[in-house]
Design an enzyme around this catalytic site. Structure first.
Site, PDB file in Angstrom:
ATOM      1  N   ASN A 123       0.867  -1.183   0.000  1.00 48.93           N
ATOM      2  CA  ASN A 123       0.000   0.000   0.000  1.00 48.93           C
ATOM      3  C   ASN A 123       0.901   1.229   0.000  1.00 48.93           C
ATOM      4  O   ASN A 123       1.544   1.526   1.000  1.00 48.93           O
ATOM      5  CB  ASN A 123      -0.899  -0.032   1.247  1.00 48.93           C
ATOM      6  CG  ASN A 123      -1.721   1.239   1.388  1.00 48.93           C
ATOM      7  OD1 ASN A 123      -1.809   2.047   0.467  1.00 48.93           O
ATOM      8  ND2 ASN A 123      -2.342   1.404   2.554  1.00 48.93           N
ATOM      9  N   LYS A 148       0.021   4.291  -0.156  1.00 48.01           N
ATOM     10  CA  LYS A 148      -0.608   5.451   0.488  1.00 48.01           C
ATOM     11  C   LYS A 148      -0.426   6.684  -0.421  1.00 48.01           C
ATOM     12  O   LYS A 148      -0.502   6.542  -1.635  1.00 48.01           O
ATOM     13  CB  LYS A 148      -0.033   5.645   1.889  1.00 48.01           C
ATOM     14  CG  LYS A 148      -0.070   4.331   2.690  1.00 48.01           C
ATOM     15  CD  LYS A 148       0.194   4.475   4.138  1.00 48.01           C
ATOM     16  CE  LYS A 148       0.092   3.113   4.811  1.00 48.01           C
ATOM     17  NZ  LYS A 148       0.202   3.162   6.261  1.00 48.01           N
ATOM     18  N   HIS A 171      -9.294   1.276   5.252  1.00 53.22           N
ATOM     19  CA  HIS A 171      -7.948   1.348   5.834  1.00 53.22           C
ATOM     20  C   HIS A 171      -8.004   2.238   7.073  1.00 53.22           C
ATOM     21  O   HIS A 171      -8.777   3.196   7.124  1.00 53.22           O
ATOM     22  CB  HIS A 171      -6.960   1.924   4.803  1.00 53.22           C
ATOM     23  CG  HIS A 171      -5.550   1.854   5.297  1.00 53.22           C
ATOM     24  ND1 HIS A 171      -5.017   2.819   6.119  1.00 53.22           N
ATOM     25  CD2 HIS A 171      -4.586   0.912   5.137  1.00 53.22           C
ATOM     26  CE1 HIS A 171      -3.777   2.474   6.426  1.00 53.22           C
ATOM     27  NE2 HIS A 171      -3.489   1.324   5.838  1.00 53.22           N
ATOM     28  N   GLU A 212      -6.313   4.598   8.098  1.00 50.44           N
ATOM     29  CA  GLU A 212      -6.179   6.043   7.854  1.00 50.44           C
ATOM     30  C   GLU A 212      -7.495   6.625   7.330  1.00 50.44           C
ATOM     31  O   GLU A 212      -7.817   7.779   7.610  1.00 50.44           O
ATOM     32  CB  GLU A 212      -5.003   6.296   6.900  1.00 50.44           C
ATOM     33  CG  GLU A 212      -3.674   6.124   7.626  1.00 50.44           C
ATOM     34  CD  GLU A 212      -2.581   5.446   6.806  1.00 50.44           C
ATOM     35  OE1 GLU A 212      -2.630   5.506   5.570  1.00 50.44           O
ATOM     36  OE2 GLU A 212      -1.678   4.849   7.437  1.00 50.44           O
ATOM     37  N   GLU A 259      -4.937  -4.916  10.549  1.00 52.23           N
ATOM     38  CA  GLU A 259      -3.884  -3.924  10.726  1.00 52.23           C
ATOM     39  C   GLU A 259      -4.097  -3.217  12.058  1.00 52.23           C
ATOM     40  O   GLU A 259      -4.883  -2.256  12.131  1.00 52.23           O
ATOM     41  CB  GLU A 259      -3.919  -2.904   9.587  1.00 52.23           C
ATOM     42  CG  GLU A 259      -3.701  -3.512   8.217  1.00 52.23           C
ATOM     43  CD  GLU A 259      -3.148  -2.491   7.239  1.00 52.23           C
ATOM     44  OE1 GLU A 259      -2.012  -2.685   6.789  1.00 52.23           O
ATOM     45  OE2 GLU A 259      -3.827  -1.499   6.938  1.00 52.23           O
ATOM     46  N   GLY A 280       2.980   2.185  10.668  1.00 49.28           N
ATOM     47  CA  GLY A 280       3.931   3.283  10.490  1.00 49.28           C
ATOM     48  C   GLY A 280       4.689   3.642  11.756  1.00 49.28           C
ATOM     49  O   GLY A 280       5.313   4.692  11.837  1.00 49.28           O
ATOM     50  N   SER A 287       3.881  -2.293  10.078  1.00 46.53           N
ATOM     51  CA  SER A 287       5.338  -2.368  10.195  1.00 46.53           C
ATOM     52  C   SER A 287       5.918  -3.722   9.773  1.00 46.53           C
ATOM     53  O   SER A 287       6.914  -4.183  10.334  1.00 46.53           O
ATOM     54  CB  SER A 287       5.782  -2.013  11.622  1.00 46.53           C
ATOM     55  OG  SER A 287       5.397  -0.682  11.934  1.00 46.53           O
TER      56      SER A 287
HETATM   57  P1  13P Z   1       3.402   0.283   7.541  1.00 43.50           P
HETATM   58  O1  13P Z   1       3.891  -1.003   6.952  1.00 43.50           O
HETATM   59  O2  13P Z   1       4.157   1.489   7.077  1.00 43.50           O
HETATM   60  O3  13P Z   1       3.300   0.188   9.040  1.00 43.50           O
HETATM   61  O4  13P Z   1       1.900   0.505   7.012  1.00 43.50           O
HETATM   62  C1  13P Z   1       0.999  -0.551   7.106  1.00 43.50           C
HETATM   63  C2  13P Z   1      -0.222  -0.198   6.366  1.00 43.50           C
HETATM   64  O5  13P Z   1      -0.961   0.689   6.764  1.00 43.50           O
HETATM   65  C3  13P Z   1      -0.506  -0.924   5.121  1.00 43.50           C
HETATM   66  O6  13P Z   1      -1.797  -0.659   4.665  1.00 43.50           O
END
Ligand code: 13P
Length: 247
Positions: free
Chosen positions: A11, A13, A98, A100, A167, A173, A211
């Site tokens: 992803n 983003k 997601h 976010e 997640e 992140g 992560s």
């Molecule tokens: P990270 O791998 O940067 O923690 O992000 C995970 C994520 O949100 C994938 O959709």
């Protein structure tokens, strides 16, 4: 249950422009040439990159996912992107809910249920994302929260294809990863829910995200019911994405 093949999804983003995305894919495909990969790869770029990336990846092992969609089929919704548009641009999957989208943009489970409905109508495969916050986990509510997210988003779901991504919000992140045990336990709960809900619940790939990186991917992927990974930061570099795909 073990799925063959496992899925490694990246992803991106709001990162990588069209030209940067094409350079990424060129490098990835060049390295993959003549190599047998046992895992399936999915990339979720920004809307503007969907079509060029789908074109560049056609006939390869890489499939394309969108990161979001409108809950409406078409009409006066300035700034929104419909499922028909995503499909026409070459996306095969779409991320729904997601963390976010839930936490920064306030998307509710009811809205996600509406999005899932239109995804099914138009024939894309949804990747439904669920996960608890740190506070919810510390209060012992992680399973309740994830089960509620699944129940509400999937209420009335009439599709026959689905992926779920677990997640945990606190692991996204942050460099903090769920322990293999955390992931195993939650994935088992999700599987239990899916089995009870759908006759084909056993076939739903459940991805872990938060992560994930080359150093922890093998251990996570070795857990029962972890059928793949949804990778953020470590999927922005073709070498580390490939390392994860090949652990
Ligand atoms: P990270 O791998 O940067 O923690 O992000 C995970 C994520 O949100 C994938 O959709």
């Amino acid at each position: 249950m073990t799925f063959q093949p496992q899925i490694i999804a990246g992803n991106w983003k709001m990162n990588l422009t069209v030209s940067q995305g094409l350079v990424f894919v060129d490098r990835l495909l060049a390295v993959l040439k003549g190599r047998e990969l046992s895992r399936k790869l999915i990339l979720a770029p920004n809307f503007t990159s969907l079509q060029p990336l789908a074109t560049a990846c056609r006939g390869s092992v890489i499939e394309i996912a969108a990161q979001n969609c409108s809950e409406h089929e078409a009409g006066a919704f300035t700034g929104e992107t419909s499922i028909a548009m995503l499909k026409d641009a070459g996306a095969a999957y779409v991320l729904i809910g997601h963390s976010e989208r839930r936490h920064i943009f306030g998307e509710s489970d009811a809205l996600l249920a509406a999005k899932l409905k239109v995804v099914i109508t138009e024939g894309l495969v949804p990747i439904l994302c669920v996960g608890e916050t740190l506070e919810q986990r510390l209060q012992g509510d992680a399973v309740t929260v994830v089960t509620r997210q699944l129940t509400e988003a999937l209420a009335g779901f009439s599709g026959s294809q689905l992926l779920v991504a677990y997640e945990p919000v606190w692991a996204i992140g942050t460099g903090e990863t769920a322990t293999p045990d955390d992931a195993r336990q939650m994935h088992a709960e999700i599987r239990k829910f899916l089995r009870a809900e759908f006759t084909w619940g056993d076939e739903v790939p459940i991805l872990y995200g938060g992560s994930a990186k080359p150093g922890n991917a093998a251990e996570l992927l070795a857990q029962p019911e972890v059928n793949g990974l949804l990778v953020g930061g470590a999927a922005l570099d073709p070498e580390s994405f490939l390392q994860i795909a090949e652990v």
